[in-house]
Write a protein that holds these residues in place. Structure first.
Motif, PDB file in Angstrom:
ATOM      1  N   MET A   1     -12.082 -17.194  15.791  1.00 39.23           N
ATOM      2  CA  MET A   1     -12.014 -17.255  14.350  1.00 39.23           C
ATOM      3  C   MET A   1     -10.718 -16.580  13.885  1.00 39.23           C
ATOM      4  SD  MET A   1     -14.853 -16.434  11.561  1.00 39.23           S
ATOM      5  CE  MET A   1     -14.658 -14.939  10.654  1.00 39.23           C
ATOM      6  N   THR A   2     -10.083 -17.189  12.905  1.00 42.49           N
ATOM      7  CA  THR A   2      -8.810 -16.668  12.404  1.00 42.49           C
ATOM      8  C   THR A   2      -9.063 -15.569  11.367  1.00 42.49           C
ATOM      9  OG1 THR A   2      -7.793 -18.826  12.738  1.00 42.49           O
ATOM     10  CG2 THR A   2      -6.635 -17.302  11.298  1.00 42.49           C
ATOM     11  N   THR A   3      -8.281 -14.505  11.480  1.00 45.07           N
ATOM     12  CA  THR A   3      -8.335 -13.396  10.531  1.00 45.07           C
ATOM     13  C   THR A   3      -7.078 -13.437   9.677  1.00 45.07           C
ATOM     14  OG1 THR A   3      -9.563 -12.049  12.113  1.00 45.07           O
ATOM     15  CG2 THR A   3      -8.477 -10.891  10.300  1.00 45.07           C
ATOM     16  N   PHE A   4      -7.253 -13.294   8.358  1.00 47.58           N
ATOM     17  CA  PHE A   4      -6.127 -13.298   7.429  1.00 47.58           C
ATOM     18  C   PHE A   4      -5.956 -11.904   6.844  1.00 47.58           C
ATOM     19  CE2 PHE A   4      -7.875 -17.567   7.501  1.00 47.58           C
ATOM     20  CZ  PHE A   4      -6.742 -18.321   7.789  1.00 47.58           C
ATOM     21  N   ASN A   5      -4.705 -11.441   6.799  1.00 56.27           N
ATOM     22  CA  ASN A   5      -4.392 -10.109   6.280  1.00 56.27           C
ATOM     23  C   ASN A   5      -3.339 -10.242   5.176  1.00 56.27           C
ATOM     24  OD1 ASN A   5      -4.153  -7.323   5.970  1.00 56.27           O
ATOM     25  ND2 ASN A   5      -2.634  -7.175   7.591  1.00 56.27           N
ATOM     26  N   TRP A   6      -3.760 -10.000   3.933  1.00 53.64           N
ATOM     27  CA  TRP A   6      -2.869 -10.073   2.776  1.00 53.64           C
ATOM     28  C   TRP A   6      -2.306  -8.692   2.484  1.00 53.64           C
ATOM     29  CZ3 TRP A   6      -1.581 -14.446   0.002  1.00 53.64           C
ATOM     30  CH2 TRP A   6      -2.280 -15.615   0.336  1.00 53.64           C
ATOM     31  N   GLN A   7      -0.991  -8.636   2.191  1.00 51.41           N
ATOM     32  CA  GLN A   7      -0.339  -7.365   1.885  1.00 51.41           C
ATOM     33  C   GLN A   7       0.683  -7.533   0.764  1.00 51.41           C
ATOM     34  OE1 GLN A   7       1.546  -6.148   5.551  1.00 51.41           O
ATOM     35  NE2 GLN A   7      -0.257  -4.998   6.174  1.00 51.41           N
ATOM     36  N   ILE A   8       0.839  -6.477  -0.005  1.00 50.99           N
ATOM     37  CA  ILE A   8       1.957  -6.400  -0.933  1.00 50.99           C
ATOM     38  C   ILE A   8       3.067  -5.682  -0.185  1.00 50.99           C
ATOM     39  CG2 ILE A   8       2.795  -5.372  -3.081  1.00 50.99           C
ATOM     40  CD1 ILE A   8      -0.082  -5.811  -4.183  1.00 50.99           C
ATOM     41  N   LEU A   9       4.226  -6.324  -0.090  1.00 53.12           N
ATOM     42  CA  LEU A   9       5.333  -5.779   0.696  1.00 53.12           C
ATOM     43  C   LEU A   9       6.231  -4.863  -0.120  1.00 53.12           C
ATOM     44  CD1 LEU A   9       6.382  -9.024   2.595  1.00 53.12           C
ATOM     45  CD2 LEU A   9       4.951  -7.142   3.429  1.00 53.12           C
ATOM     46  N   SER A  10       6.549  -5.272  -1.332  1.00 53.08           N
ATOM     47  CA  SER A  10       7.441  -4.472  -2.174  1.00 53.08           C
ATOM     48  C   SER A  10       7.341  -4.941  -3.620  1.00 53.08           C
ATOM     49  CB  SER A  10       8.894  -4.565  -1.687  1.00 53.08           C
ATOM     50  OG  SER A  10       9.361  -5.897  -1.806  1.00 53.08           O
ATOM     51  N   MET A  11       7.842  -4.090  -4.508  1.00 51.74           N
ATOM     52  CA  MET A  11       7.825  -4.401  -5.937  1.00 51.74           C
ATOM     53  C   MET A  11       9.158  -3.990  -6.554  1.00 51.74           C
ATOM     54  SD  MET A  11       3.939  -3.262  -7.021  1.00 51.74           S
ATOM     55  CE  MET A  11       4.292  -1.516  -6.920  1.00 51.74           C
ATOM     56  N   PRO A  12      10.156  -4.867  -6.508  1.00 50.48           N
ATOM     57  CA  PRO A  12      11.430  -4.537  -7.145  1.00 50.48           C
ATOM     58  C   PRO A  12      11.203  -4.236  -8.630  1.00 50.48           C
ATOM     59  CG  PRO A  12      11.637  -6.507  -5.793  1.00 50.48           C
ATOM     60  CD  PRO A  12      10.177  -6.180  -5.863  1.00 50.48           C
ATOM     61  N   ALA A  13      11.972  -3.251  -9.134  1.00 51.89           N
ATOM     62  CA  ALA A  13      11.783  -2.818 -10.515  1.00 51.89           C
ATOM     63  C   ALA A  13      13.123  -2.535 -11.173  1.00 51.89           C
ATOM     64  CB  ALA A  13      10.917  -1.558 -10.547  1.00 51.89           C
ATOM     65  N   TYR A  14      13.152  -2.724 -12.487  1.00 51.82           N
ATOM     66  CA  TYR A  14      14.318  -2.313 -13.274  1.00 51.82           C
ATOM     67  C   TYR A  14      14.209  -0.809 -13.518  1.00 51.82           C
ATOM     68  CZ  TYR A  14      14.794  -7.297 -14.352  1.00 51.82           C
ATOM     69  OH  TYR A  14      14.927  -8.652 -14.259  1.00 51.82           O
ATOM     70  N   PRO A  15      15.301  -0.047 -13.331  1.00 52.82           N
ATOM     71  CA  PRO A  15      15.228   1.392 -13.591  1.00 52.82           C
ATOM     72  C   PRO A  15      14.825   1.692 -15.036  1.00 52.82           C
ATOM     73  CG  PRO A  15      17.246   0.854 -12.412  1.00 52.82           C
ATOM     74  CD  PRO A  15      16.601  -0.450 -12.806  1.00 52.82           C
ATOM     75  N   GLN A  16      15.319   0.880 -15.972  1.00 51.28           N
ATOM     76  CA  GLN A  16      14.984   1.025 -17.395  1.00 51.28           C
ATOM     77  C   GLN A  16      14.820  -0.369 -17.988  1.00 51.28           C
ATOM     78  OE1 GLN A  16      14.804   4.002 -19.263  1.00 51.28           O
ATOM     79  NE2 GLN A  16      15.031   5.107 -17.346  1.00 51.28           N
ATOM     80  N   ALA A  17      13.737  -0.579 -18.729  1.00 48.02           N
ATOM     81  CA  ALA A  17      13.538  -1.855 -19.424  1.00 48.02           C
ATOM     82  C   ALA A  17      12.499  -1.670 -20.516  1.00 48.02           C
ATOM     83  CB  ALA A  17      13.087  -2.934 -18.445  1.00 48.02           C
ATOM     84  N   GLU A  18      12.778  -2.233 -21.657  1.00 47.18           N
ATOM     85  CA  GLU A  18      11.830  -2.219 -22.780  1.00 47.18           C
ATOM     86  C   GLU A  18      11.297  -0.815 -23.080  1.00 47.18           C
ATOM     87  OE1 GLU A  18      11.469  -4.809 -24.616  1.00 47.18           O
ATOM     88  OE2 GLU A  18      12.388  -6.290 -23.303  1.00 47.18           O
ATOM     89  N   GLY A  19      12.159   0.185 -22.931  1.00 48.40           N
ATOM     90  CA  GLY A  19      11.764   1.558 -23.243  1.00 48.40           C
ATOM     91  C   GLY A  19      10.935   2.244 -22.172  1.00 48.40           C
ATOM     92  N   GLN A  20      10.802   1.617 -21.001  1.00 46.80           N
ATOM     93  CA  GLN A  20      10.015   2.194 -19.903  1.00 46.80           C
ATOM     94  C   GLN A  20      10.919   2.369 -18.684  1.00 46.80           C
ATOM     95  OE1 GLN A  20       7.054   3.217 -20.542  1.00 46.80           O
ATOM     96  NE2 GLN A  20       6.602   2.085 -22.408  1.00 46.80           N
ATOM     97  N   THR A  21      10.443   3.127 -17.707  1.00 43.48           N
ATOM     98  CA  THR A  21      11.196   3.307 -16.465  1.00 43.48           C
ATOM     99  C   THR A  21      10.480   2.628 -15.306  1.00 43.48           C
ATOM    100  OG1 THR A  21      10.094   5.409 -16.007  1.00 43.48           O
ATOM    101  CG2 THR A  21      12.170   5.517 -17.217  1.00 43.48           C
ATOM    102  N   ASP A  22      11.278   2.216 -14.310  1.00 45.91           N
ATOM    103  CA  ASP A  22      10.748   1.571 -13.092  1.00 45.91           C
ATOM    104  C   ASP A  22       9.788   0.438 -13.435  1.00 45.91           C
ATOM    105  OD1 ASP A  22      12.254   3.298 -11.535  1.00 45.91           O
ATOM    106  OD2 ASP A  22      10.638   4.764 -11.392  1.00 45.91           O
ATOM    107  N   VAL A  23      10.297  -0.540 -14.178  1.00 47.59           N
ATOM    108  CA  VAL A  23       9.494  -1.672 -14.643  1.00 47.59           C
ATOM    109  C   VAL A  23       9.535  -2.788 -13.601  1.00 47.59           C
ATOM    110  CG1 VAL A  23       9.198  -3.393 -16.465  1.00 47.59           C
ATOM    111  CG2 VAL A  23       9.933  -1.062 -17.044  1.00 47.59           C
ATOM    112  N   VAL A  24       8.405  -3.053 -12.987  1.00 48.58           N
ATOM    113  CA  VAL A  24       8.292  -4.073 -11.938  1.00 48.58           C
ATOM    114  C   VAL A  24       8.595  -5.443 -12.539  1.00 48.58           C
ATOM    115  CG1 VAL A  24       6.716  -5.203 -10.313  1.00 48.58           C
ATOM    116  CG2 VAL A  24       6.601  -2.720 -10.658  1.00 48.58           C
ATOM    117  N   PHE A  25       9.460  -6.207 -11.839  1.00 48.27           N
ATOM    118  CA  PHE A  25       9.755  -7.567 -12.283  1.00 48.27           C
ATOM    119  C   PHE A  25       9.398  -8.623 -11.235  1.00 48.27           C
ATOM    120  CE2 PHE A  25      13.745  -6.110 -10.380  1.00 48.27           C
ATOM    121  CZ  PHE A  25      14.094  -7.162  -9.556  1.00 48.27           C
TER     122      PHE A  25
END
Length: 105
Positions: A1-25
């Motif tokens: 039986m096949t096993t599937f493994n889902w992962q989040i690898l990375s989340m690039p972010a803007y250092p500053q955007a819309e008045g917030q910091t480290d905004v994931v895009f």
């Protein structure tokens, strides 16, 4: 039986955007499939947009559950897993083979 493994690898972010910091895009993900000693994998990226004035979670406080909630609607998980299963199946029963030339040793 096949096993599937889902992962989040990375989340690039803007250092500053819309008045917030480290905004994931963008959220980069992977899905790995394994069966016995066979494996296959797929990677993808989903763009995300923060709109000023909407609730904001600081980068350091984001959870996997929250981020998956953002991107799951954009990922066709059954299709990704079906493609990976097809790859695993092709490794078990290759549709094309290249035998050695009959005149070579």
């Amino acid at each position: 039986m096949t096993t599937f493994n889902w992962q989040i690898l990375s989340m690039p972010a803007y250092p500053q955007a819309e008045g917030q910091t480290d905004v994931v895009f963008q959220v980069n993900w992977s899905c790995g499939a394994t069966e016995d000693k066979l494996s296959a994998s797929s990677v993808g990226a989903v763009p995300v947009t923060y709109v000023a004035g909407t609730p904001y979670t600081p980068y350091a406080d984001l959870t996997q559950e929250q981020v998956w909630g953002w991107i799951n609607p954009s990922i066709d998980r059954p299709a990704v897993e079906a493609d990976l299963q097809t790859s695993i199946d092709a490794q078990k029963n290759p549709p094309v083979v290249t035998p050695p030339l009959p005149w070579s040793n």
